[in-house]
Design a protein around this motif. Sequence first.
Motif, PDB file in Angstrom:
ATOM      1  N   ILE A   5       0.803  -1.118   0.013  1.00  0.00           N
ATOM      2  CA  ILE A   5       0.042   0.070  -0.113  1.00  0.00           C
ATOM      3  C   ILE A   5       0.860   1.389   0.032  1.00  0.00           C
ATOM      4  CG2 ILE A   5      -1.935   1.163   1.261  1.00  0.00           C
ATOM      5  CD1 ILE A   5      -2.558  -1.602   2.539  1.00  0.00           C
ATOM      6  N   THR A  47      -7.512  -2.185   0.197  1.00  0.00           N
ATOM      7  CA  THR A  47      -8.283  -2.698   1.326  1.00  0.00           C
ATOM      8  C   THR A  47      -7.359  -2.477   2.644  1.00  0.00           C
ATOM      9  OG1 THR A  47      -7.358  -4.806   1.236  1.00  0.00           O
ATOM     10  CG2 THR A  47      -9.544  -4.561   0.163  1.00  0.00           C
ATOM     11  N   PRO A  84      -4.763  -3.535   5.315  1.00  0.00           N
ATOM     12  CA  PRO A  84      -3.647  -4.444   5.199  1.00  0.00           C
ATOM     13  C   PRO A  84      -3.747  -5.585   6.125  1.00  0.00           C
ATOM     14  CG  PRO A  84      -2.945  -2.307   6.867  1.00  0.00           C
ATOM     15  CD  PRO A  84      -4.277  -2.227   6.115  1.00  0.00           C
ATOM     16  N   GLY A  87      -1.796  -5.087   0.855  1.00  0.00           N
ATOM     17  CA  GLY A  87      -3.401  -4.955   0.519  1.00  0.00           C
ATOM     18  C   GLY A  87      -3.685  -5.538  -0.471  1.00  0.00           C
ATOM     19  N   SER A 107     -12.507  -5.353   3.418  1.00  0.00           N
ATOM     20  CA  SER A 107     -11.735  -5.103   4.568  1.00  0.00           C
ATOM     21  C   SER A 107     -12.322  -5.538   5.731  1.00  0.00           C
ATOM     22  CB  SER A 107     -11.709  -3.352   4.619  1.00  0.00           C
ATOM     23  OG  SER A 107     -11.220  -2.831   3.358  1.00  0.00           O
TER      24      SER A 107
END
Length: 888
Positions: free
Chosen positions: A522, A533, A535, A750, A764
């Motif tokens: 990310i 999303t 991590p 992610g 998530s």
Amino acid sequence: MRSKSLFFFVLFLFSFLVELSRAQNNNKTEVHVGVVADVGTSYSDGATLCTRLVVNIGDSREDVVGAAAATLELIKNNQVKAILGPWSSMQAHFLIEISKKAQVPLVTYAATSPFLTSLRSPYFFRATYEDSFQVDAIKAIIKLFGWREVVPVYIDNTFGEGIMPRLTDALQEINVRIPYRSVIALNATDHEISLELLKMMTMPTRVFVVHMYSSLASRVFIKAKEIGLMEPGYVWILTNGVADELPWMNKMSIEAMEGVLGVKTYIQTSKDLEIFRARWRKRFAGMELSVFGLWAYDAITALAIAIEEAGIDNLTLSNVDTRRNVSELEALGLSQYGPKLLKTLSQVKFKGLAGDFRFVNGQLQPSMFEIINVVGTGEKSIGFWTEENGLVKKLNQKPQSMSALSSWKDHLKQIIWPGEAESVPRGWEIPTNGKKLCIGVPKRAGFTDLVKVIRDPITNSTSVTGFCIDFFEAVVRAMPYDVSYEFIPFEKRNGKAVGDYNDLVHQVYLGRYDAVVGDTTILANRSSYVEFTFPFIKSGVGLIAPTKDQVKRNSVTFLKPLSLNLWLTSFVFFFIVGITVWALEHRVNPDFRGPANYQASTILWFAFSTMVFAPRERVFSFGARILVIGWYFVVLVLTQSYTASLASLLTSQQLHPTITSMSSLLERGETVGYQRTSFIFGKLVEAGFSTSTLVPFDTPEECDEFLRNGPENGGISAAFMETPYLRLFFGQYCNTYKMVEEPFNIDGFGFVFPIGSPLVADVSRAILKVAESPKAMELERAWFKKKEERCPDPVTNPDPNPSLTSRQLGVDSFWLLFLIVLVVCIVTLGKLTLCFLWKTEGDHFWKWREFQQPDSDSYINQVEMSPCSSSRPMPENNSRATNQRNNV
């Protein structure tokens, strides 16, 4: 199309205009006004309808050109001073330009398109609500339920398109995405409507905002129910263009719309309105009165008031020179009465049937809307939207109570959803008859425990394994609905990677992949065009370097536990304590008397023997015993500390990295390694590393080889890797490398989705569920396992070589003990000196012989000792022994 029966209501309401006249005389001056409507025929002056106003009606024939022609005829031939109408926004667009040119006010009670406002004509008055006013109410509904995607379904004309810019802006304010727009033509066939609805059905979005004429909406919802778009999970929201005309729609259409929400124009009940409705029902039985009829009545009322306020002076129309060759439009002339009527019409203010009537910037301003729910064959009010308080159940709800609202049920009444669903629709689903999600996965050459792509050479099929893949599959199982997907490796035909991770992430932005699953970090620059999303594993960039043992073991290693100052201080105190004990015991203890060389050896012997065992010489005096006890404790602490430090020094390796920080690498221009296809290369260049000093590697084995060779043999001094890769690396090479620092902070790995994808929130939440369950630790233990038996578990001990630093013991660790011993020595010696001076009266203080004599007055001489306690006689001086033998 709005019902034409409303036009007959317009004719009817003129019979009531006599009540609106506020003139004080009975003279009937005729003021001509025009009405442009779709009536199918033309009317001239109506003598039976004129009091102060004479109605002139022009038929637009449901056509834009027809409306324009009717307007030109009314202005030129009938010389009307104002025009009411038309029905549609498309017709109004041309009429506004004509009225502006002729300076004849145009008052409409049905043209609601926001596009008309952009014409900025001072002679255009909208006695209705602009469509964009209801957008905030729609936005509040969508925000209340947390829907992330909305598909507008609107008619393909000016009326339908007019609301789109404002609706789009409003949804963007709450981060709601519009993935698709469904545009349906007014004359679309049932087959064309079905094709469009089937296309909507294959898309994941389940929230639709409908803005069209009620006649078209009726056909759309009947087809939607047949196809299956009125099942549980779908959400339909009507604008007031449809919601206001629900009472005039047939029963079949209403039944097909069950569960639909709507934003409806709110008309507050009043005594005048009830009286008017009663008179209406009496004269037109079976014909319901809509809000457009009320606006039409109020518009004509406002026009009558404005004309009476403007007076009847200068009602002429200036004509152009007919001898000139001009077009019919240019030959209209200018109304001399128009500017005066424009001023009075702008100032009209009264309590109308539809509510407070007042033009603000040429149009009415709503303050609230009613939220309805279609149930059975009717509608049910479930709340209101007000500009001050937003969505509320009741209009009298106090604003201060809004802060305590916690769910949608605190804002709206009970809702019946499509398909009689009991729970709030999620607003987004993976279509069962839609395509699978195309998920891109990276092709790695090394660290394949995270992601590994295997291609069968016989079938040419691919399989993907690894920690990231297993974690994603666990996340999918934890989601509240099924997700169909397939993994597509980001590789060429020869099995090589197509590009780096930035290229892979960019494929999601381009729409070639629906998502990316793998060891994707990310990063801020990536999040500008895709959405990540939460991590699923924490990460960071670590700097690793080879380690070496800094302890040099040789013949004098036994001296290293203590510092030189401590060694010297200890030796000095051995002598101080030995001399002090000798001075205290010399006159009372025969073990401390004898020849000079004997006494010197006794001092040394007694002092140093305390390190290993109790000396044979016993001490009798109280001060000496206190001193010896204290010194024994000091010696005990010193010996134990020395033993522990020496054992640690000889048995454990003190491994220290050859590189201490990234700054030291930069200062010396060292060659460093980084993971190929990783973002780390860009970070290192930004930090100041030259590209010539950066060496890429793919596998842990290649990194180990570079580090072992060192920069002298074409290798590297240190390597940069992300934390998950470090855990895998240390599980294989744990004894010779160490992580020095973490120079770059990153969020972690992610999953990647397009911006605005509703899957991000659900995935998530599922990641959090898996992370909090034992499944996460199970996956880590399965994939982050040690490959070398001597290495510790990389899951529980990610850094196998923690810093083992030691230092020499110094005086600073024991200064308090030495100070106590020194104080005891000074006190006891001081006491001894004072007693000796007192007994000798100061005359013999410097006489060594006197000090050598036993102290006959000591209390120790009075103590009876056992035979074993007395020491053997000490040798005396030769002269003294000879004298004693002679006396015998």
